[in-house]
Design a protein around this motif. Structure first.
Motif, PDB file in Angstrom:
ATOM      1  N   THR A  11       0.802  -1.229   0.000  1.00  0.00           N
ATOM      2  CA  THR A  11       0.000   0.000   0.000  1.00  0.00           C
ATOM      3  C   THR A  11       0.838   1.284   0.000  1.00  0.00           C
ATOM      4  OG1 THR A  11      -0.156   0.006   2.423  1.00  0.00           O
ATOM      5  CG2 THR A  11      -1.897  -1.150   1.214  1.00  0.00           C
ATOM      6  N   PHE A  12       2.150   1.166   0.102  1.00  0.00           N
ATOM      7  CA  PHE A  12       3.022   2.338   0.225  1.00  0.00           C
ATOM      8  C   PHE A  12       2.857   3.293  -0.962  1.00  0.00           C
ATOM      9  CE2 PHE A  12       7.042   4.699   0.141  1.00  0.00           C
ATOM     10  CZ  PHE A  12       7.194   5.035   1.481  1.00  0.00           C
ATOM     11  N   GLN A  13       2.812   2.757  -2.160  1.00  0.00           N
ATOM     12  CA  GLN A  13       2.690   3.596  -3.365  1.00  0.00           C
ATOM     13  C   GLN A  13       1.439   4.479  -3.284  1.00  0.00           C
ATOM     14  OE1 GLN A  13       4.885   3.628  -6.111  1.00  0.00           O
ATOM     15  NE2 GLN A  13       3.697   5.209  -7.115  1.00  0.00           N
ATOM     16  N   ALA A  14       0.293   3.870  -3.012  1.00  0.00           N
ATOM     17  CA  ALA A  14      -0.964   4.620  -2.980  1.00  0.00           C
ATOM     18  C   ALA A  14      -1.068   5.521  -1.757  1.00  0.00           C
ATOM     19  CB  ALA A  14      -2.151   3.652  -3.018  1.00  0.00           C
ATOM     20  N   ASP A  15      -0.701   5.004  -0.576  1.00  0.00           N
ATOM     21  CA  ASP A  15      -0.902   5.758   0.663  1.00  0.00           C
ATOM     22  C   ASP A  15       0.116   6.870   0.885  1.00  0.00           C
ATOM     23  OD1 ASP A  15      -3.121   4.257   1.364  1.00  0.00           O
ATOM     24  OD2 ASP A  15      -1.988   2.858   2.598  1.00  0.00           O
ATOM     25  N   VAL A  16       1.312   6.707   0.332  1.00  0.00           N
ATOM     26  CA  VAL A  16       2.377   7.683   0.583  1.00  0.00           C
ATOM     27  C   VAL A  16       2.764   8.422  -0.696  1.00  0.00           C
ATOM     28  CG1 VAL A  16       4.750   7.996   1.400  1.00  0.00           C
ATOM     29  CG2 VAL A  16       3.244   6.350   2.542  1.00  0.00           C
ATOM     30  N   PRO A  22       1.177  16.059   1.992  1.00  0.00           N
ATOM     31  CA  PRO A  22       2.446  15.531   2.525  1.00  0.00           C
ATOM     32  C   PRO A  22       2.131  14.404   3.515  1.00  0.00           C
ATOM     33  CG  PRO A  22       2.411  17.930   2.655  1.00  0.00           C
ATOM     34  CD  PRO A  22       1.023  17.483   2.282  1.00  0.00           C
ATOM     35  N   VAL A  23       3.054  13.453   3.633  1.00  0.00           N
ATOM     36  CA  VAL A  23       2.852  12.299   4.513  1.00  0.00           C
ATOM     37  C   VAL A  23       4.077  12.127   5.407  1.00  0.00           C
ATOM     38  CG1 VAL A  23       2.391   9.822   4.622  1.00  0.00           C
ATOM     39  CG2 VAL A  23       1.494  11.156   2.712  1.00  0.00           C
ATOM     40  N   PHE A  81       7.233  12.738   3.053  1.00  0.00           N
ATOM     41  CA  PHE A  81       7.140  12.606   1.606  1.00  0.00           C
ATOM     42  C   PHE A  81       6.138  13.627   1.103  1.00  0.00           C
ATOM     43  CE2 PHE A  81       8.834   8.578   2.870  1.00  0.00           C
ATOM     44  CZ  PHE A  81       9.608   8.149   1.807  1.00  0.00           C
ATOM     45  N   LYS A  82       6.477  14.294   0.007  1.00  0.00           N
ATOM     46  CA  LYS A  82       5.571  15.257  -0.617  1.00  0.00           C
ATOM     47  C   LYS A  82       5.688  15.066  -2.121  1.00  0.00           C
ATOM     48  CE  LYS A  82       4.308  20.091  -0.837  1.00  0.00           C
ATOM     49  NZ  LYS A  82       4.649  21.461  -0.493  1.00  0.00           N
ATOM     50  N   HIS A  86      10.865  12.027  -1.110  1.00  0.00           N
ATOM     51  CA  HIS A  86      11.330  12.138   0.277  1.00  0.00           C
ATOM     52  C   HIS A  86      11.932  13.530   0.432  1.00  0.00           C
ATOM     53  CE1 HIS A  86      14.823  11.124   3.168  1.00  0.00           C
ATOM     54  NE2 HIS A  86      13.804  11.569   3.852  1.00  0.00           N
ATOM     55  N   VAL A  87      11.333  14.374   1.287  1.00  0.00           N
ATOM     56  CA  VAL A  87      11.747  15.774   1.377  1.00  0.00           C
ATOM     57  C   VAL A  87      12.328  16.180   2.730  1.00  0.00           C
ATOM     58  CG1 VAL A  87      10.192  16.550  -0.452  1.00  0.00           C
ATOM     59  CG2 VAL A  87       9.373  16.510   1.915  1.00  0.00           C
ATOM     60  N   ALA A  88      12.133  15.358   3.778  1.00  0.00           N
ATOM     61  CA  ALA A  88      12.666  15.716   5.098  1.00  0.00           C
ATOM     62  C   ALA A  88      12.773  14.458   5.948  1.00  0.00           C
ATOM     63  CB  ALA A  88      11.754  16.734   5.791  1.00  0.00           C
ATOM     64  N   SER A  89      13.685  14.507   6.950  1.00  0.00           N
ATOM     65  CA  SER A  89      13.910  13.361   7.825  1.00  0.00           C
ATOM     66  C   SER A  89      14.169  13.800   9.250  1.00  0.00           C
ATOM     67  CB  SER A  89      15.150  12.568   7.373  1.00  0.00           C
ATOM     68  OG  SER A  89      15.064  12.170   6.055  1.00  0.00           O
ATOM     69  N   SER A  90      13.863  12.898  10.173  1.00  0.00           N
ATOM     70  CA  SER A  90      14.221  13.056  11.575  1.00  0.00           C
ATOM     71  C   SER A  90      14.541  11.657  12.097  1.00  0.00           C
ATOM     72  CB  SER A  90      13.055  13.661  12.358  1.00  0.00           C
ATOM     73  OG  SER A  90      13.355  13.718  13.731  1.00  0.00           O
TER      74      SER A  90
END
Length: 107
Positions: A11-16, A22-23, A81-82, A86-90
């Motif tokens: 489901t990663f493709q559809a949900d994220v 943004p997710v 993710f936007k 992948h646009v930011a990390s923590s």
């Protein structure tokens, strides 16, 4: 128990990646103490910013393909993710204020 949606390799493709918002993706595992500390913080962020962002969880033990694709070597790893990117990390468990500051551009 977390209110964040569990996402799998199926489901990663559809949900994220195809999500119009943004997710925040929480990469975690059952055995990870810091992951359990971070979960209620992410639930609060999900509730407070529901109109702007979705929050989901990926269990790295159950979904090793996603973890490998995004180079997850330490957990908890929280990515934003936007537009499918992948646009930011923590990395690591952090206080709510720090996470909100890290991801302020998306909240």
């Amino acid at each position: 128990m977390s209110t964040a949606k569990d996402v799998t390799e199926a489901t990663f493709q559809a949900d994220v990646l195809e999500n119009s918002k943004p997710v925040i993706v929480d990469f975690w595992a059952e055995w990870c103490g810091p992951c359990r500390m971070l979960s209620p913080i992410l639930d609060q962020i999900a509730e407070e910013h529901a109109e702007k962002i979705d929050v989901v969880k990926v269990n790295v033990d159950e979904n090793p393909g996603i973890a490998a694709k995004y180079g997850i070597t330490s957990i908890p790893a929280v990515f934003v993710f936007k537009g499918g990117e992948h646009v930011a990390s923590s990395i690591g468990a952090k206080p709510k204020q720090v996470i909100e500051q890290d991801f302020a551009d998306y909240l």
